[in-house]
Design a protein around this motif. Structure first.
Motif, short mmCIF file in Angstrom:
data_model
loop_
_atom_site.label_atom_id
_atom_site.label_comp_id
_atom_site.label_asym_id
_atom_site.label_seq_id
_atom_site.Cartn_x
_atom_site.Cartn_y
_atom_site.Cartn_z
N LYS B 355 0.83 -1.21 0.00
CA LYS B 355 0.00 0.00 0.00
C LYS B 355 0.86 1.26 0.00
N SER B 377 -10.52 3.04 -3.24
CA SER B 377 -9.33 2.27 -2.85
C SER B 377 -8.45 2.98 -1.83
N GLY B 430 -3.94 3.63 1.16
CA GLY B 430 -4.63 2.81 0.17
C GLY B 430 -3.68 1.93 -0.60
N ASP B 437 -8.88 8.39 -8.22
CA ASP B 437 -9.76 7.62 -7.36
C ASP B 437 -10.68 8.55 -6.57
#
Lengths: 454, 454
Positions: B355, B377, B430, B437
C-alpha cells in the motif's frame, strides 16, 4: 586496564545534521567495511572490538544520548550516565568512582580516557594499550597520547616535550601545553618536537580517587551521583592535567583526524553523495540528503550541501567551519530523533494565535513500546500507516493495524506497543506543545498490563 | 480588437518551483507595486488593466491551470479551456472559434495573440494596440511584433525584414524567419536589421476562420471543441505563419525579456532572498525557499538555490538553463498545488509492499468547500488543526473545529466546507493512491445540502 570513552555535547559545527538530539558522533556518513554507512561512534566501537578492548570500555555520556548510543551500539556498551550535562572533570570523576565502586577495578589499575569519535587507524588503539605499560614503567601520574603533527594547525592544542626521552625509548616527559597557537608559533612548536593533543590520556585509578578525596568530593558512586549537581563545570585538563607535575607523552605516528567540521568530515567520505539527488559538473562537492525530495547540484564546485529535516546548508568547504557561529542563533525543535523504541520525524509544525500543531511520523520497532502516559495540554491523533500493534486507551486494549485511527483527548491515558515494525502519523494539537507535557504512568509493559487487568 | 493570451505548458526549466501543476508563469517571485510578490501572469494582467485591455482579453489555457489562474487573477479573466493539451495552432483556433461564436467579434476585427508571461514595460501593450491599425492600413494578413535585439542571442527566433519600410514609417514587410542561429549568424541578422520574435502577432478574425474552413475544420466553437482531440499537434507558427505570404513586423524598442530560466528570472528579482534563510559571503546568489526549514548559504557566489516541496536546486547561474534536461527524468507527484478552494502541501509519502500512504496539509479558504465524493481504494483521516467548518459524512452533518478527527472509510461519502479559513491534516492510506480515485457525487454546495435534506 579500563577505557572510558567521553561522548560529548551537541555542537552545531555539522548543522543541519547535528542537533541537540544528535551530536556529530552519531551521524552515519562513514563507509563501513561490510555494508552501508556507520557513525563515528560505531566506527570506534568496531575498532575497540577488533583490539579486544570493548569489554573493558565504559562510555560516559548524558541522559539525552542514552537511546541513540544503545541503538547504534546494539546495547553492547556499558554506560555511565551524567544526570546533568557538566564538563569533563565531573564526567571523568563519575566514571572513575563507578569503576572504583562497581567496576571490579583496583586502585593500581590504569584508566585511559578517550573521546568517543577520533578518526584513526586501528593501530591507534595499540598505542592506547601502550599507555598502561608506560605508566607502570615510568611511575608517572599521567600519560598522554601525542599525535605527530602533519601541518602547523591553528585549531589544535600542542603538547611540548622535554628534550630528553626517558631511558626506554620514544617516551617523553611533558614540558608544557599550548592551545591554538598562530601558524608561525605552531611551526616553531613542530620544529621543537611538539605533538597534537588528541584528548587521550591515562592514569592509575588511585590517582584520581586520591585527588577527589583531597578535594573533599565523595568517592563512592552513589554519593558522587547525588552531589553531581554541585560539581564545578570545569574541564579535566584545567582541573587536573595542567596542575600535575609528572606527565609523559607517547608519540603516535599513525593517521588521526578530528572530523569536527564539514570540510574535514567530507574528506573521509568514500562517496560524494549520500541520499537522493544528482551531482553534475561539480568538482569536489559533497551532498548529504536526509530528506526524500531530490537535490540537484549543477556546476557548483568545492561545496558541501547538507539537507536534513532541520535545515539546508549550501556552503563553500573552506568556509564551512563558520557555520557554527551563523546557526548559533537558530534555536529550533529537533526535526528528527532516534529513540530506543525507534525514531520520529517532524513532518509539519505550525503556530497559530492560540495553539500549536505538530505532525510527526513515528516508527516503532517490533516489540518496542511507548510508555503509558497522558497529556494535560494537547490532544493527539494517531493514524496507523503500517504494521500491527496494541494500543491501550484509558485501560482498554485495542488491536490496531494500518488504517486504524486512535483519537487521544486531553487526559486520556494511552500507550502503544508494536507487534511488527509499526509506523504511525501523529497529529498533536495544543495550546503549547512541549516535550515536558507528558505524565508518565508506567514505562514497563508487563506492569502496564498488570495495571489494566487489576 | 481582442487579445488572446496563451498560457502554456509545464516546463521544467524552473524546477523545482515549476511542476505539472504550477508552470513558471504562476510563480510569485516578482516584486509588485503595492506589496508582496506577484507572478508573471499577475504582472501581465495588471499591465493589461492599466492599458484598458483586460476587458477585451481571453486566456487560452488547459484544464489543469484553470484553478490557479482563477485564483491568481481573482476570477477576472475569461478562460477558453482546451480539453486536452495540444499545440498553439489548435489552442488559437479554439480561441478564434470561441470569439466567432460567442465573443461578439466581427470577422473584420483584429485578434492579437500574446504569451501570458512576457516581462516587459507597460509601453509594450501600446505597441500591441498599434498592431490593429497596422493590419488595417497595410491590408496584410498577419502583423508581428519585433523586439529590437540588444545582443546576439542564440536562444531566440529572429524576424528578418525586407529592406524597405512601408510608406507609413517604422513598419516592415517580413522577408524570412530564423530560429536559434549561431552567435555569428545572430550578429549578422542584427546587422541586417532583424528583430527578436517575442511570439506576439495579430490577424483579422476572418483570416483564421477562413483558414479553418479551407482546411476542413469546424468553425463553430462547440463543433471544434468536440473534434478537438483530432486537431494536429502543431504550432501556429508552422501551420499558419510560415506559409502566410503577407506579413509585416512592428518594431518594439522597449524592455522585453523571456524569464524562462533561473538566470534570467533572478535578474528581475528585487531581493536576493525569498523565504526562510541566511545568505553570507555570497555575491550575486539568489535564494528562493518555499519550505519552513531554514537554508544557510555560506561563501557560494553566482548561484541559485531554489527549495520547494518538490526538490532542492543548487546551481551555478550560467549553467541553470541545463536543469531542464537533468530533471526531465524526474516524474514525481506534485508536492504543492494551489486550487480554487485553497492549497495543499504533501508532507510525507511512503510506498510499502502492499500500500501507499500520503500525508497532506490542506488549507480551505473561508466559504470554500471540497466536492461531495467517495473513494474506492483509499481511506482518509482528517484532523482539523485550525478554523471551523462543516463536514458531511454519509449524509450526516458534523460541525468541526480544531482538534476534531474525521475517519473516512472506503466508500464513505464525504465533503467539507470551511466557515473560517480552515486547515487540516489528511492521511490517505490505500493500495494505490491516485488523483483519479475520486467518485464525485456533486460539486455544488446548495445541491449537496438539498441531497441530504431530501
Amino acid at each position: 586496564m579500563k577505557l572510558v570513552l567521553l561522548s560529548g555535547g551537541s555542537g552545531k559545527r555539522l548543522w543541519p545534521l547535528s542537533n541537540d538530539a544528535r551530536s556529530k558522533q552519531f551521524l552515519k556518513v562513514l563507509e563501513s567495511d561490510n555494508k552501508g554507512l556507520q557513525s563515528m561512534v560505531q566506527r570506534v566501537w568496531n575498532q575497540l572490538k577488533e583490539n579486544n578492548l570493548s569489554n573493558s570500555t565504559v562510555i560516559a555520556t548524558s541522559k539525552s544520548q542514552v537511546e541513540i548510543i544503545q541503538d547504534q551500539l546494539k546495547n553492547e556498551a556499558s554506560l555511565i550516565i551524567e544526570p546533568f550535562r557538566r564538563d569533563t572533570f565531573p564526567a571523568i570523576s563519575l566514571a572513575a568512582s563507578y569503576l572504583y565502586t562497581f567496576g571490579n577495578t583496583k586502585l593500581d589499575e590504569v584508566i585511559a580516557v578517550l573521546p568517543v569519535d577520533p578518526y584513526v587507524d586501528s593501530s591507534f588503539f595499540n598505542k592506547v594499550k601502550d599507555l598502561e605499560e608506560a605508566i607502570y614503567r615510568s611511575d608517572t601520574d599521567i600519560a598522554l597520547m601525542g599525535v605527530r603533527p602533519t601541518f602547523p594547525s591553528e585549531k589544535y592544542g600542542y603538547i611540548v616535550p622535554k628534550k630528553d626521552t626517558l631511558d626506554f625509548s620514544k617516551i617523553y616527559k611533558v614540558k608544557s601545553f599550548k592551545e591554538k597557537p598562530t601558524k608561525e608559533c605552531a611551526q616553531d612548536l613542530i620544529n621543537n618536537g611538539a605533538f597534537w593533543n588528541c584528548g587521550v590520556f591515562a592514569f592509575r585509578l588511585g590517582y584520581l580517587i586520591n585527588f577527589l578525596k583531597r578535594e573533599g568530593y565523595p568517592i563512592k558512586y552513589d554519593d558522587l551521583l547525588k552531589d553531581y549537581v554541585d560539581l564545578p563545570k570545569i574541564s579535566f585538563d584545567y582541573k587536573v592535567l595542567e596542575k600535575a607535575k609528572n606527565i609523559i607523552v607517547l608519540p603516535y605516528d599513525g593517521y588521526w583526524k578530528d572530523l569536527g567540521t564539514w570540510n574535514t568530515l567530507t574528506e573521509e567520505m568514500q562517496s560524494n553523495q549520500i541520499g537522493n539527488g544528482i551531482l553534475k559538473d561539480s568538482e569536489n562537492t559533497h551532498l548529504i540528503n536526509e530528506l526524500d525530495i531530490p537535490v540537484t547540484i549543477l556546476g557548483v564546485s568545492n561545496a558541501i550541501v547538507a539537507v536534513s529535516p532541520d535545515g539546508i546548508l549550501v556552503s563553500d568547504k573552506d568556509k564551512s567551519p563558520r557555520i557554527k557561529e551563523i546557526v548559533s542563533e537558530f534555536d529550533t525543535r529537533p526535526m528528527y530523533e532516534e529513540r530506543l523504541w525507534g525514531w520520529y520525524r517532524v513532518l509539519d509544525y505550525k503556530k497559530y494565535d492560540s495553539k500549536e500543531v505538530l505532525t510527526k511520523r513515528l516508527m516503532l520497532r517490533a516489540e518496542a513500546h511507548l510508555s503509558y502516559q497522558y497529556h494535560l495540554s494537547r490532544t493527539e491523533t494517531w493514524t496507523i500507516i503500517s504494521g500491527k500493534g496494541i494500543v491501550i486507551l484509558n485501560d482498554k486494549i485495542i488491536n490496531v493495524e494500518a488504517g486504524d485511527v486512535i483519537k487521544i483527548s486531553l487526559g486520556d491515558k494511552h500507550a502503544i506497543k508494536a507487534i511488527t515494525n509499526l509506523e504511525l502519523i501523529e497529529v498533536q494539537v495544543g495550546i503549547e506543545i512541549i516535550e515536558e507535557d507528558i505524565v508518565r504512568i508506567n514505562d514497563n509493559w508487563s506492569e502496564i498490563m498488570e495495571l489494566i487487568y487489576n
